[in-house]
Design an enzyme around this catalytic site. Structure first.
Site, PDB file in Angstrom:
ATOM      1  N   HIS A 358      24.941   5.517  76.108  1.00  0.00           N
ATOM      2  CA  HIS A 358      26.373   5.632  75.806  1.00  0.00           C
ATOM      3  C   HIS A 358      26.915   7.045  75.920  1.00  0.00           C
ATOM      4  O   HIS A 358      28.075   7.283  75.591  1.00  0.00           O
ATOM      5  CB  HIS A 358      26.677   5.112  74.403  1.00  0.00           C
ATOM      6  CG  HIS A 358      26.448   3.650  74.244  1.00  0.00           C
ATOM      7  ND1 HIS A 358      27.441   2.709  74.384  1.00  0.00           N
ATOM      8  CD2 HIS A 358      25.324   2.960  73.977  1.00  0.00           C
ATOM      9  CE1 HIS A 358      26.947   1.506  74.193  1.00  0.00           C
ATOM     10  NE2 HIS A 358      25.655   1.628  73.941  1.00  0.00           N
ATOM     11  N   LYS A 546      41.204   8.241  68.252  1.00  0.00           N
ATOM     12  CA  LYS A 546      39.782   8.240  68.607  1.00  0.00           C
ATOM     13  C   LYS A 546      39.129   9.330  67.756  1.00  0.00           C
ATOM     14  O   LYS A 546      39.823  10.118  67.129  1.00  0.00           O
ATOM     15  CB  LYS A 546      39.595   8.545  70.087  1.00  0.00           C
ATOM     16  CG  LYS A 546      40.385   9.791  70.543  1.00  0.00           C
ATOM     17  CD  LYS A 546      40.242  10.091  72.018  1.00  0.00           C
ATOM     18  CE  LYS A 546      41.076   9.223  72.922  1.00  0.00           C
ATOM     19  NZ  LYS A 546      40.314   8.189  73.614  1.00  0.00           N
ATOM     20  N   ARG A 547      37.798   9.370  67.742  1.00  0.00           N
ATOM     21  CA  ARG A 547      37.155  10.439  66.986  1.00  0.00           C
ATOM     22  C   ARG A 547      37.614  11.812  67.487  1.00  0.00           C
ATOM     23  O   ARG A 547      37.944  11.974  68.671  1.00  0.00           O
ATOM     24  CB  ARG A 547      35.631  10.323  67.100  1.00  0.00           C
ATOM     25  CG  ARG A 547      35.055   9.252  66.212  1.00  0.00           C
ATOM     26  CD  ARG A 547      35.342   9.522  64.734  1.00  0.00           C
ATOM     27  NE  ARG A 547      34.537  10.612  64.241  1.00  0.00           N
ATOM     28  CZ  ARG A 547      33.439  10.458  63.503  1.00  0.00           C
ATOM     29  NH1 ARG A 547      33.034   9.269  63.143  1.00  0.00           N
ATOM     30  NH2 ARG A 547      32.764  11.508  63.098  1.00  0.00           N
ATOM     31  N   LYS A 552      37.280  15.257  73.983  1.00  0.00           N
ATOM     32  CA  LYS A 552      38.373  14.274  74.053  1.00  0.00           C
ATOM     33  C   LYS A 552      39.741  14.962  74.133  1.00  0.00           C
ATOM     34  O   LYS A 552      40.755  14.331  74.401  1.00  0.00           O
ATOM     35  CB  LYS A 552      38.314  13.338  72.840  1.00  0.00           C
ATOM     36  CG  LYS A 552      37.076  12.429  72.833  1.00  0.00           C
ATOM     37  CD  LYS A 552      37.031  11.577  71.576  1.00  0.00           C
ATOM     38  CE  LYS A 552      35.731  10.814  71.394  1.00  0.00           C
ATOM     39  NZ  LYS A 552      35.643   9.583  72.211  1.00  0.00           N
ATOM     40  N   THR A 654      36.928   2.737  74.826  1.00  0.00           N
ATOM     41  CA  THR A 654      37.289   1.330  74.650  1.00  0.00           C
ATOM     42  C   THR A 654      38.671   1.228  74.005  1.00  0.00           C
ATOM     43  O   THR A 654      39.356   0.222  74.165  1.00  0.00           O
ATOM     44  CB  THR A 654      36.252   0.588  73.789  1.00  0.00           C
ATOM     45  OG1 THR A 654      35.904   1.408  72.677  1.00  0.00           O
ATOM     46  CG2 THR A 654      35.009   0.262  74.588  1.00  0.00           C
ATOM     47  N   LYS A 658      42.218  -1.311  74.518  1.00  0.00           N
ATOM     48  CA  LYS A 658      43.016  -1.963  73.472  1.00  0.00           C
ATOM     49  C   LYS A 658      44.491  -1.630  73.636  1.00  0.00           C
ATOM     50  O   LYS A 658      45.356  -2.501  73.528  1.00  0.00           O
ATOM     51  CB  LYS A 658      42.535  -1.517  72.079  1.00  0.00           C
ATOM     52  CG  LYS A 658      41.120  -1.975  71.766  1.00  0.00           C
ATOM     53  CD  LYS A 658      40.488  -1.211  70.604  1.00  0.00           C
ATOM     54  CE  LYS A 658      38.972  -1.380  70.663  1.00  0.00           C
ATOM     55  NZ  LYS A 658      38.250  -0.421  69.802  1.00  0.00           N
TER      56      LYS A 658
END
Ligand code: 26W
Length: 816
Positions: A358, A546-547, A552, A654, A658
């Site tokens: 992952h 998100k985290r 990111k 992911t 959504k």
């Protein structure tokens, strides 16, 4: 008494009966919490028989089963999802209405199991939902953490972590399967003896802990399947060790009890940054060993000693390397317990194990110090050494004298046990979670293994369960879609594509718009109630959830917001459509740079509020405690989905799926599954910016990136970054932002400056933002894009993902 009927009369009776028997109260007297429990346990009663029957059918029909091993399952609340999958939402709504209760008030009483950090854990939960809905026999296996992921509170703009004691009021869904309790051993030393002409290994003076399983049902959608999520809890063996109690060592005995039970006490809150903590190693071995012992026991009950049948009947899926000790543990069980020889044991083990990677981030790759492994798990370490010896021997055949290469591929090298190499060498299948990620795996970290056995590797793009992320979380959109194309998409998400022509239908677009507005209003209410913040739903809802991680790039988003602020402040002629930037993100408690980025975002929010003109067009809200339940309200309300990771870094993502499914348009890099989203919706329905993964890679390789020159030439960036330090952003603590400033311009600890290319991608990001606000003002154009995004999201249902796993990896016959 099990209820077999689902009609509202029996539901009512069961609820009133439970309140009477367990609480001695009437419905009118019951608190919402008591009502929740009565309702949940009514649902549980209803599925008990189904659960048992499905298990029996799996046994009788001698089917295969997947054990999905994962250190995280981020399931979120279960009640509404269970009602949906049982097709009982309406009956319950009716029954409760007749008792004068609003189902919505009951649902929020359920404590959310936060047994995961982020993407990896949520993916595991979506997979379980799809497995059950496709009638594939499966058991999810993990740890029953007493404390899940911390709850996040904001105090003066800073994250504070609070314990999440989700089991405080009991767990209505779980059932202790005490009969499956087994023992897991730690420490001790190995005694080698010869017995009947064979070397045998005995573990002496080990510390033994009981593993007690608690089972939760995982209900398939409108079918006969109920699978199990099994969570293992650590219990001290010597609960009543009379001897030590007798010797007056009461306190010492109690202390030891606590030490044993600490294993399942708390979920580690770091995702990505790996740290070699002994307790973590114990956690991994604890639930892996318990799962395998239990699986083997179940297998033997059905097939006796025909262990060569094992690979036809069970497959263990290793969700990232954390449960990778399944490999040496299976070897141990087959050799030490079942008496098989090494070669047979290794052949069987290999054919039972499948591994998904992952992440390619170096700091997240699990490596255990040899000494820690040897001390904590002496027999497992012995087996790892022998596996390593054999693997290296065979590598030497393929790569003679290439010691560097063999060193990189070895299970044990340079004083460390390399878990990814273990999993790649000894699983029959290795896969990545998006097409790009799969390619990066075989091009880089697993390249040498790939050259030796290409068939073993695959890329299966992640998915999300459209039942939770559309049907359950967005009832308004669901009913609009049902009116338009029927309810075939409930079971077959690909049918959403039939919405595509409706993007051209003005009346449909208007209804789509109405739905979005109602969802924006629902989110506004939630935030108002939780954080006492209000805003106008006519603002564009632009979300990054998100985290919190540097890769990111929440920082890119924030820096851009500050530039917009400056434009508004400096140029009275500049205006923009009002835009609300929502952030939802937890930072690992020890990740201080991530926490600084949270402070920065909150400081921006304050800065903007102080400016009468800026705040009319710009607003920043940091959502406290982003979790699954919050996401369920957030995703349906979003109009822009920010997916900004540096290309090549986000294995899949992911959340992006959504948002898309709920009609948000993606603003993102060509990274992870963004690439597939781009392919699904086409270039006209997505905003792509930034460097591609290959360019990023060559920038790293060549080492020529100089963010300082961007700072020097880009006035807007320079101005914003200078404001970090001159007291504009942090009036009370101007030095607070120094770290970020230096990170971007100089780099630290010998590391490169701006390692995630925030400044490099800023220009292209800013241009994409210009296009986005321009297009947003063309209402019809925007709605067309939104409809297309929902219409093309069927591909991202985890049902498709699970079908692919089953076709390519597991080969399990569904039990229909
Ligand atoms: C040992 C510390 C640690 C903990 C968790 C290292 C690594 C992890 C996970 C592998 C991190 C993770 O959650 N990865 C995410 O997995 C998702 C599901 O495949 C992907 O969508 C995300 O892109 C990926 O970051």
């Amino acid at each position: 008494m099990a209820i077999t009927q689902f009609d509202s009369e029996s539901i009512k009776q069961s609820i009133t009966g439970k309140l009477q028997r367990y609480n001695g109260i009437t419905v009118a007297e019951a608190t919402p919490q008591q009502l929740y429990k009565a309702v949940a346990s009514t649902v549980r009663d209803q599925i008990m028989q189904k659960w048992m029957v499905f298990r029996e059918r799996w046994i009788n029909e001698k089917g295969k089963r997947v054990y999905y091993l994962s250190v995280e399952f981020l399931t979120g609340r279960a009640l509404n999802c269970n009602l949906l999958n049982l097709c009982s939402q309406e009956n319950y709504q009716k029954a409760l209405r007749e008792l004068n209760i609003d189902l919505q008030d009951i649902l929020v009483e359920e404590p959310e199991p936060a047994l995961g950090n982020g993407g990896l854990g949520r993916l595991a939960a979506c997979f379980l939902d799809s497995l059950a809905s496709l009638s594939i026999p499966a058991m999810g296996c993990t740890i029953r953490y007493e404390y899940g992921l911390f709850r996040q509170k904001m105090v003066d703009g800073q994250q504070v972590e609070l314990p999440d004691s989700w089991l405080q009021n009991g767990n209505a869904w779980e059932i202790a399967a005490v009969e499956d309790t087994c023992q897991v051993q730690f420490g001790g030393r190995i005694e080698e003896r010869e017995e009947n002409g064979r070397m045998v290994f005995h573990l002496e003076d080990a510390y033994t802990i009981d593993a007690v399983p608690y089972d939760m049902p995982v209900i398939g959608y409108d079918n006969q399947c109920v699978n199990t999520l099994r969570t293992w809890s650590a219990r001290s063996r010597e609960r009543i060790d009379l001897r030590s109690f007798g010797e007056g060592e009461y306190i010492k005995a109690m202390e030891e009890m606590q030490m044993a039970e600490v294993i399942s006490k708390v979920l580690y809150p770091e995702d990505k940054h790996y740290e070699g903590k002994m307790l973590r190693l114990k956690q991994h071995y604890f639930f892996t060993s318990a799962t395998l012992q239990n699986a083997l026991k179940t297998f033997k009950r059905q097939y006796g000693n025909h262990l060569e049948l094992l690979p036809d009947k069970v497959v263990f899926h290793i969700n990232d390397t954390h449960p990778g000790l399944a490999i040496p543990e299976m070897m141990r069980l087959l050799i030490d317990q079942e008496g098989l020889d090494w070669e047979t044991a290794q052949r069987i083990t290999y054919r039972c194990m499948a591994y998904t990677n992952h992440t390619v981030m170096a700091e997240a790759l699990e490596r255990w110090p040899v000494e820690m492994m040897r001390q904590t798990l002496p027999r497992i370490f012995m087996i790892l050494e022998e596996l390593n010896r054999r693997v290296c021997e065979s590598l030497f055949q393929s790569y003679p004298d290439q010691w560097d290469r063999i060193g990189r591929m070895a299970i044990i090298a340079y004083g460390q046990v390399h878990m990814a190499n273990l999993c790649v060498a000894l699983s029959f299948s290795v896969n990545g979670v998006s097409q790009l990620h799969g390619k990066i795996l075989t091009d880089t970290i697993f390249h040498d293994y790939w050259l030796l056995d290409r068939k073993k590797f695959s890329a299966i793009t992640n998915g999300i369960t459209h039942r939770r992320w559309l049907l359950e979380s967005n009832p308004a959109l669901t009913s609009l879609i049902r009116d338009a194309i029927g309810d075939g998409f409930y079971k077959d998400a690909q049918q959403l594509e039939r919405l595509k022509p409706l993007a051209e239908d003005g009346a449909f677009r208007d209804r789509f718009d109405q739905v979005k507005r109602s969802n924006k209003e629902r989110l506004r209410k939630l935030i108002h109630q939780r954080q006492n913040i209000d805003f106008d739903i006519n603002f564009i809802f632009d979300v990054q959830a998100k985290r919190l991680h540097e890769y990111k790039r929440q920082l890119l988003n924030a820096l851009h917001i500050q530039v917009l602020y400056n434009r508004l402040v400096d140029d009275p002629g500049f205006s923009m459509p009002p835009r609300l930037f929502l952030f939802g993100a937890k930072a690992a408690p020890g990740y201080w740079r991530a926490k600084l980025i949270i402070r920065y975002i909150n400081a921006l929010s304050t800065l903007i509020e102080k400016h009468p003109r800026a705040r009319q067009m710009l607003k920043v809200v940091y959502l406290e405690n982003y979790d699954v339940s919050t996401a369920e309200v957030l995703m349906p309300a979003a109009e822009i989905s920010q997916q900004l990771s540096t290309a090549g870094k986000e294995a899949s993502g992911t959340g992006n799926m959504k948002f898309m499914m709920n009609g948000a348009v993606t603003l993102g890099t060509m990274d992870g599954a963004n690439v597939e989203i781009y392919e699904q919706v086409g270039a006209e329905n997505i905003y792509i910016f930034g460097m591609r993964a290959d360019t990023v890679e060559s920038m790293y390789r060549e080492g020529i990136y100089n963010p300082m020159s961007i700072y020097e030439t880009n006035f807007e960036i320079r101005k914003a970054m200078n404001q970090w330090l001159d007291g504009t952003v942090f009036p009370s603590e101007p030095l607070a932002m120094q770290d970020l400033y230096h990170m971007l311009l100089q780099g630290d600890h010998g590391g490169m400056a701006d390692p995630y290319f925030v400044l490099k991608d800023f220009g292209s990001y800013s241009m994409a933002n210009r296009r986005i606000v321009e297009d947003y003002q063309d209402r019809q154009k925007w709605l067309r894009m939104a409809v297309i995004n929902t219409a093309m999201s069927g591909y991202f249902s985890s049902d498709r993902t699970i079908r692919e796993y089953n076709e390519k990896i597991w080969h399990i016959d569904p039990i229909l």
